[in-house]
Design a protein around this motif. Structure first.
Motif, PDB file in Angstrom:
ATOM      1  N   GLY A 113       0.806  -1.215   0.000  1.00  0.00           N
ATOM      2  CA  GLY A 113       0.000   0.000   0.000  1.00  0.00           C
ATOM      3  C   GLY A 113       0.838   1.262   0.000  1.00  0.00           C
ATOM      4  O   GLY A 113       1.889   1.352  -0.632  1.00  0.00           O
ATOM      5  N   VAL A 114       0.382   2.249   0.756  1.00  0.00           N
ATOM      6  CA  VAL A 114       1.048   3.548   0.813  1.00  0.00           C
ATOM      7  C   VAL A 114       2.451   3.410   1.390  1.00  0.00           C
ATOM      8  O   VAL A 114       3.393   4.084   0.958  1.00  0.00           O
ATOM      9  N   VAL A 115       2.622   2.520   2.363  1.00  0.00           N
ATOM     10  CA  VAL A 115       3.942   2.331   2.984  1.00  0.00           C
ATOM     11  C   VAL A 115       4.937   1.828   1.953  1.00  0.00           C
ATOM     12  O   VAL A 115       6.093   2.274   1.920  1.00  0.00           O
ATOM     13  N   LEU A 116       4.495   0.916   1.088  1.00  0.00           N
ATOM     14  CA  LEU A 116       5.370   0.400   0.043  1.00  0.00           C
ATOM     15  C   LEU A 116       5.786   1.510  -0.909  1.00  0.00           C
ATOM     16  O   LEU A 116       6.946   1.577  -1.328  1.00  0.00           O
ATOM     17  N   GLU A 117       4.857   2.374  -1.256  1.00  0.00           N
ATOM     18  CA  GLU A 117       5.167   3.457  -2.183  1.00  0.00           C
ATOM     19  C   GLU A 117       6.256   4.381  -1.633  1.00  0.00           C
ATOM     20  O   GLU A 117       7.009   4.988  -2.384  1.00  0.00           O
ATOM     21  N   HIS A 118       6.348   4.493  -0.305  1.00  0.00           N
ATOM     22  CA  HIS A 118       7.297   5.422   0.299  1.00  0.00           C
ATOM     23  C   HIS A 118       8.547   4.739   0.851  1.00  0.00           C
ATOM     24  O   HIS A 118       9.461   5.420   1.325  1.00  0.00           O
ATOM     25  N   MET A 119       8.611   3.396   0.793  1.00  0.00           N
ATOM     26  CA  MET A 119       9.771   2.692   1.319  1.00  0.00           C
ATOM     27  C   MET A 119      10.904   2.682   0.311  1.00  0.00           C
ATOM     28  O   MET A 119      10.690   2.589  -0.902  1.00  0.00           O
ATOM     29  N   SER A 120      12.137   2.783   0.802  1.00  0.00           N
ATOM     30  CA  SER A 120      13.320   2.691  -0.059  1.00  0.00           C
ATOM     31  C   SER A 120      14.461   2.110   0.756  1.00  0.00           C
ATOM     32  O   SER A 120      14.594   2.382   1.958  1.00  0.00           O
ATOM     33  N   GLY A 121      15.284   1.285   0.116  1.00  0.00           N
ATOM     34  CA  GLY A 121      16.385   0.673   0.847  1.00  0.00           C
ATOM     35  C   GLY A 121      17.362  -0.044  -0.068  1.00  0.00           C
ATOM     36  O   GLY A 121      17.007  -0.488  -1.169  1.00  0.00           O
ATOM     37  N   LEU A 122      18.599  -0.171   0.405  1.00  0.00           N
ATOM     38  CA  LEU A 122      19.674  -0.883  -0.286  1.00  0.00           C
ATOM     39  C   LEU A 122      20.313  -1.850   0.699  1.00  0.00           C
ATOM     40  O   LEU A 122      20.795  -1.433   1.756  1.00  0.00           O
ATOM     41  N   ASP A 123      20.295  -3.139   0.372  1.00  0.00           N
ATOM     42  CA  ASP A 123      20.851  -4.172   1.243  1.00  0.00           C
ATOM     43  C   ASP A 123      21.891  -4.971   0.460  1.00  0.00           C
ATOM     44  O   ASP A 123      21.555  -5.724  -0.455  1.00  0.00           O
TER      45      ASP A 123
END
Length: 658
Positions: A469-479
């Motif tokens: 949802g909205v949380v996915l749209e705003h999540m960002s990360g590099l692992d």
């Protein structure tokens, strides 16, 4: 003349006013004449009394029940008749059994919605043979699906999800309802065998939903005879969801042949085994032009057919499938893919350069495989990327410095909304298609997608999270954790100002922590632990107000820890442990105002150089001692000296000319 015109004008005006009044009167009289019948009004009041639901508009003093809440009427033979009854989410206090006789006065009823009411017992609505849409989802009905449902041949919407129905799924459910467009059986306890070929009997079927079944189903895999004939060919079905069912068996070889227009397929979290006749997936699968494909949590390895058509796929989930070998070649054509999840397989080899051509990609998840070699610079062409997980592989070499060109939460680069599941089910445009009578399955299917949107799993803040949802749209990360990466951390990573999670732990990184990391003002998790980083921790990091997880444990850092204020006041000694030359709160106090009096060991490369030098001197000394010892021995022994020179004379030609 003027008088005649005035009289004529008055007559015209009077006539117009009279006509308007007559029209209004006619409408009023028609409204009364076309109201619902007395039998329907009394039947609805009896229904209200039986279910005891509060609805003030359903009152004996209100003559026209067509104006009551949750009721819709249509003109049938110049009389307004009740055709739709929407009683979903109506009963809240206690469980009730359904008495079908209460609905019999509504003999023109076409749509009945009783979903999410806690109704119990066995359903007995088979007498309502004129129904076109029936939704009894979200209740507590038990037992098998009543065979008499096959008498309701006009149905094109059937919602039975989230009840306690059990037993086998009756074949007559499909063979008798040739007009079905939508059927939902999810969230029940069906068992026994089931054949996907039975869906081909319904040429109108568009959506088949069998998610989250709590018992075990066996998938019939025998070939469908005459699979190309009309009665085993469904060119209307667009969505099939049989996820979370513990399905046993193989994907049937005819699968792609009978559903040529399938766009959404979710068969995740089952136990589908290898198809020993046609490979892991049947070759007919290559005929599909899917937009959404989730086969995760099965056992479809070791490979997939190279002919899979991925040109329209936007979300592809193949994690935990025992896939082996290099990255599947059919992904080269996945130009529309937004989510690519291949985590926890056994894929190996180097990442191909064409991976950088997947320009729509926002989530690249390759963790838990055996990829090796360098991280290709071509990944820097994925300008829309929001989440990249390459952890738990065997990548080596340096971290590409061009990663600062990627979006990682910069919405001016990454388009908003691309994580939405495609409208593969027939939801868009149906209100216009059906006019005022929009099928209730449109709303049902919208709720399903709202409850099961696109999900992406990512490890952040030391937790494995599922974002949607909205949380996915705003999540960002590099692992990039748990690889064999070496060299220094690129300064350019400090320019990813919108990234939320950065994990470089468990590698062989050297050098210092870049001061540019102080620019990562949206960063919530920074893990640099278990490397060989040296030098001081930049004091500027205390300006990272969003930081909630921070770890530089088990490195070779020295000097003072950052001042214990703002977010850094919340970090414990576990964030710094394993750095013996680091001091300050929450570790031990420093011995001087300048930091620890102990000097840190030299960097790893200096230790290696010292070892090489010591080895060279040791070798040279040993050689010199051996040479001088031999000369001394020959000098003291004339016998061995004579033998030595005779040997040299015979075997070294140079001495013949002396």
């Amino acid at each position: 003349m003027k008088l005649s015109l005035v009289r004529l004008s008055c007559v015209v005006r009077t006539t117009m006013v009279t006509m308007i009044l007559l029209l209004l009167l006619d409408c009023e009289l028609s409204g009364r004449a076309l109201g619902c019948t007395e039998d329907e009004r009394v039947g609805l009041l009896n229904l209200k009394a039986a279910f005891n639901f509060p609805n003030p508009s359903w009152h004996a003093d209100h003559q026209d029940c067509c104006r009551w809440k949750d009721i819709k009427c249509n003109n049938v033979a110049n009389t307004m008749r009740v055709t739709e009854l929407h009683l979903n989410h109506t009963i809240h206090q206690m469980r009730w059994s359904v008495d079908a006789s209460l609905f019999l006065p509504l003999d023109e009823l076409q749509v009945l919605d009783l979903s999410w009411n806690g109704l119990a017992g066995k359903t007995s609505l088979c007498e309502l043979t004129g129904l076109e849409e029936l939704d009894i989802s979200g209740n507590d009905f038990v037992g098998s699906i009543p065979p008499c449902l096959s008498n309701m041949t006009s149905l094109y919407t059937l919602g039975l999800s989230d009840n306690h129905f059990g037993g086998a799924i009756p074949p007559s459910l499909f063979s008798s309802h040739r007009s079905l467009e939508y059927i939902s059986l999810s969230g029940n306890a069906f068992e026994g065998s089931f054949s996907l070929a039975s869906l081909a009997n319904n040429s109108e079927l568009k959506v088949f939903d069998l998610r989250d079944n709590s018992h075990r189903l066996t998938l019939e895999t025998g070939d469908a005879p005459h699979a190309s004939s009309h009665h085993l060919f469904n060119d209307g079905i667009q969505e099939i969801d049989v996820s979370s069912n513990s399905i046993e068996g193989e994907l049937p070889s005819y699968f792609g042949s009978i559903f040529p227009r399938l766009e959404y397929l979710n068969m995740s979290r089952n136990s589908i085994k290898d198809n020993s006749f046609r490979g892991t997936l049947p070759l007919s699968f290559c005929k599909l032009e899917l937009e959404y494909l989730d086969l995760s949590g099965n056992d479809l390895g070791p490979s997939m057919p190279s002919c899979v058509n991925a040109s329209r796929i936007t979300h592809l989930h193949l994690q935990k499938n025992n896939l082996r070998g290099p990255l599947p070649e059919f992904l080269h054509d996945a130009s529309s893919v937004v989510t690519l999840d291949l985590r926890n397989n056994a894929l190996s080899g180097v990442l191909p350069s064409w991976l950088g051509s997947l320009s729509e990609l926002r989530a690249l998840l390759l963790a838990g495989n055996s990829f090796e070699g360098l991280i290709p610079e071509e990944l820097c062409q994925l300008r829309n990327i929001s989440m990249m997980d390459l952890s738990h592989n065997n990548f080596s070499g340096r971290i590409p410095s061009c990663f600062d060109k990627l979006a990682f939460g910069n919405y001016s680069q990454a388009p908003h909304g691309t994580f939405q599941i495609p409208n593969s089910a027939p939801m868009v445009g149906l209100p216009n298609l059906y006019g005022e009578k929009t099928p209730i399955y449109v709303g049902i299917n919208m709720d399903i997608i709202a409850d099961s949107p696109e999900e992406v799993e990512f490890t952040s803040k030391n937790r494995h999270e599922t974002y949607k949802g909205v949380v996915l749209e705003h999540m960002s990360g590099l692992d990039l954790s748990c690889n064999n990466l070496s060299g220094s951390i690129p300064l350019q990573l400090g320019y990813l100002g919108d990234i939320h999670s950065l994990n470089l732990s468990h590698n062989h990184l050297t050098g210092s922590i870049p001061v540019t990391f102080s620019n990562l003002d949206q960063l919530e998790c920074l893990d640099l632990s278990h490397n060989s980083l040296s030098g001081d921790i930049p004091q500027q990091l205390i300006e990272l107000y969003s930081l909630s997880i921070f770890s530089v444990a088990y490195n070779n850092l020295s000097g003072r820890t950052p001042e214990q204020k703002k977010q850094f006041a919340t970090f414990t000694r576990e964030s710094y442990e394993g750095n013996p030359y680091l001091c300050g709160p929450p570790l031990g106090t420093c011995n001087s105002t300048e930091g620890s009096t102990l000097a840190p060991p030299p960097p790893a490369e200096h230790q290696e150089d010292s070892f090489k030098i010591a080895f060279a001197w040791s070798f040279a000394g040993s050689y010199a001692v051996a040479f001088l010892g031999t000369v001394l021995f020959l000098y003291l022994s004339s016998y061995y000296r004579t033998l030595f020179f005779n040997f040299i004379y015979r075997h070294v030609p140079y001495f013949h000319f002396l």
